[in-house]
Design a protein around this motif. Structure first.
Motif, mmCIF file in Angstrom:
data_model
loop_
_atom_site.group_PDB
_atom_site.id
_atom_site.type_symbol
_atom_site.label_atom_id
_atom_site.label_comp_id
_atom_site.label_asym_id
_atom_site.label_seq_id
_atom_site.Cartn_x
_atom_site.Cartn_y
_atom_site.Cartn_z
ATOM 1 N N ALA A 97 0.866 -1.185 0.000
ATOM 2 C CA ALA A 97 0.000 0.000 0.000
ATOM 3 C C ALA A 97 0.898 1.228 0.000
ATOM 4 C CB ALA A 97 -0.926 0.003 1.214
ATOM 5 N N SER A 98 0.928 1.935 -1.119
ATOM 6 C CA SER A 98 1.872 3.046 -1.291
ATOM 7 C C SER A 98 1.141 4.376 -1.418
ATOM 8 C CB SER A 98 2.728 2.812 -2.544
ATOM 9 O OG SER A 98 3.561 3.929 -2.794
ATOM 10 N N HIS A 99 1.523 5.318 -0.563
ATOM 11 C CA HIS A 99 0.947 6.669 -0.635
ATOM 12 C C HIS A 99 1.427 7.405 -1.867
ATOM 13 C CE1 HIS A 99 1.502 11.065 0.051
ATOM 14 N NE2 HIS A 99 0.244 10.984 0.421
ATOM 15 N N GLY A 100 2.669 7.170 -2.280
ATOM 16 C CA GLY A 100 3.250 7.968 -3.357
ATOM 17 C C GLY A 100 3.749 9.302 -2.842
ATOM 18 N N HIS A 101 4.192 10.155 -3.754
ATOM 19 C CA HIS A 101 4.717 11.465 -3.368
ATOM 20 C C HIS A 101 3.835 12.557 -3.970
ATOM 21 C CE1 HIS A 101 7.762 14.288 -1.978
ATOM 22 N NE2 HIS A 101 7.506 14.951 -3.087
ATOM 23 N N GLN A 114 -0.462 12.406 -6.828
ATOM 24 C CA GLN A 114 0.591 11.659 -6.137
ATOM 25 C C GLN A 114 1.298 10.782 -7.172
ATOM 26 O OE1 GLN A 114 -2.619 11.896 -4.533
ATOM 27 N NE2 GLN A 114 -1.613 13.612 -3.548
ATOM 28 N N ILE A 115 2.614 10.918 -7.259
ATOM 29 C CA ILE A 115 3.374 10.136 -8.227
ATOM 30 C C ILE A 115 4.068 8.961 -7.538
ATOM 31 C CG2 ILE A 115 3.702 12.053 -9.831
ATOM 32 C CD1 ILE A 115 6.528 12.394 -8.669
ATOM 33 N N ASN A 131 -2.560 1.885 -4.574
ATOM 34 C CA ASN A 131 -2.028 3.250 -4.481
ATOM 35 C C ASN A 131 -3.083 4.248 -4.956
ATOM 36 O OD1 ASN A 131 -1.929 2.938 -7.295
ATOM 37 N ND2 ASN A 131 -0.001 4.062 -7.483
ATOM 38 N N ASN A 132 -2.683 5.510 -5.043
ATOM 39 C CA ASN A 132 -3.571 6.580 -5.510
ATOM 40 C C ASN A 132 -4.792 6.713 -4.589
ATOM 41 O OD1 ASN A 132 -3.943 8.668 -7.303
ATOM 42 N ND2 ASN A 132 -5.139 7.464 -8.741
ATOM 43 N N PHE A 133 -4.526 6.948 -3.310
ATOM 44 C CA PHE A 133 -5.576 6.945 -2.302
ATOM 45 C C PHE A 133 -6.415 8.224 -2.244
ATOM 46 C CE2 PHE A 133 -2.787 3.605 -0.654
ATOM 47 C CZ PHE A 133 -3.700 2.665 -0.178
#
Length: 356
Positions: A97-101, A114-115, A131-133
């Motif tokens: 589960a990635s938030h990204g930047h 968010q990239i 991702n892409n929450f």
């Protein structure tokens, strides 16, 4: 249906650009129970390569093509970092589960970006990715932030307030039977900028700030910024910091030490005001700013609540842990963005599923 034991790798890249936080989190629950307990296993912060860090710091200035390229490159870096972090243990993790930047965050315009390409993460680590929450909440009319409060509510219920001191200081708490949360003011993004001016990545424990003197003129200017008097739901992006706080810090002719001390006083006053206004006995403090001893001392001076610093794993990796939890809720099809927090028309279960 999600099984009653699951391991999710939560990943967070914050606005302060300290590095990529990875938190391998084991969740479990009793049969037929909705609530989860957690155990943090291995956690690590992987520093960004200098060139990637520079590009992320200046991402807001890039062309659309440049952002797309950075999205791919960051996804590749995250995927490779996962492989390095897990080694031969990749089979132990059910998903990522990635938030990204965050590059852009202008929810009033319906924009949040968010990239850190989920497809590239999956391509390199071969573990399913969520991702892409934020986007689903913004589409529902919300701020798309903060997202962590649902984890504060469900996983850290013994505290009245959860204060996170990352690039931005944000807080969450229960009010009239609902979870509310908002960004209070910039934090490490301002303090690290000032430390960078002295050739340092950050002000360790606030030792430099502690030598400065409060400048009443700058303090007054900071306290009058319009955002501070707005009621929530509200959130901040790097654009807000660059437009409103940064010019005041840049244009002031006082010493860097005095700027640091003044900004600490500003932050402590604003955060304590929120705590005192909403009442409560215990404040959980996490994020890199929890190690800023000078700030903590000033916060304790103004706050009427008990300021609690947990174990270092929670201080450093609570956000990554909670993104793992947001991923878990997404898998269950349960809401992971609270409309009471973001101002959306309804709660949403957000996140793109890749490789499932």
């Amino acid at each position: 249906m999600v099984k009653n034991q699951i391991t999710i790798l939560g990943i967070m890249s914050g606005t302060s650009l300290d590095g990529l936080d990875l938190a391998e989190t084991f969740f479990s629950r009793e049969s037929n129970k909705a609530s989860w307990s957690f155990e943090l296993n291995k956690c690590e912060t992987i520093p960004y390569p200098k060139e990637l860090s520079h590009r992320l710091r200046h991402a807001i200035e890039l062309s659309e093509e440049g952002i797309q390229k950075l999205d791919i490159d960051l996804g590749v870096f995250i995927g490779k970092s996962i492989n390095k972090f897990l080694g031969t243990r990749s089979q132990m993790v059910d998903c990522v589960a990635s938030h990204g930047h965050t590059v852009f965050h202008q929810p009033e315009k319906g924009i949040t970006v968010q990239i850190g390409s989920g497809e590239e993460i999956y391509n390199h680590c071969q573990i399913s990715v969520i991702n892409n929450f934020r986007v689903a909440d913004v589409k529902a009319g919300g701020q798309g932030a903060p997202l962590v409060p649902i984890g504060d509510r469900d996983l850290f219920a013994t505290y009245d307030f959860a204060l996170n001191l990352g690039g931005i200081a944000n807080i969450s708490f229960e009010k009239e039977g609902k979870r509310v949360a908002f960004d209070i003011c910039p934090f490490n993004m301002a303090l690290n900028y000032l430390a960078n001016e002295k050739g340092l990545p950050y002000d360790s424990e606030g030792k430099i700030a502690a030598t400065g003197r409060i400048n009443e003129s700058l303090l007054s200017e900071l306290s009058q910024l319009p955002y501070l008097s707005q009621r929530g739901p509200k959130s901040l992006g790097i654009e807000d910091y660059q437009k409103n706080w940064l010019p005041l810090l840049k244009n002031s002719s006082i010493s860097l030490e005095d700027k640091m001390a003044t900004f600490i006083e500003h932050s402590a006053m604003e955060i304590a005001s929120t705590i005192n206004e909403n009442k409560g006995k215990k404040v959980l403090v996490t994020g890199g700013g929890a190690y800023h001893q000078f700030f903590i001392s000033r916060l304790k001076t103004y706050s009427r609540a008990d300021i609690v610093l947990p174990e270092s794993k929670i201080i450093e990796f609570k956000e990554a842990l909670i993104f793992a939890y947001l991923g878990l809720l997404r898998l269950e099809g349960r809401p992971n963005c609270l409309s009471s927090v973001t101002g959306a028309e309804y709660d949403v279960s957000a996140g793109d599923l890749i490789g499932f």
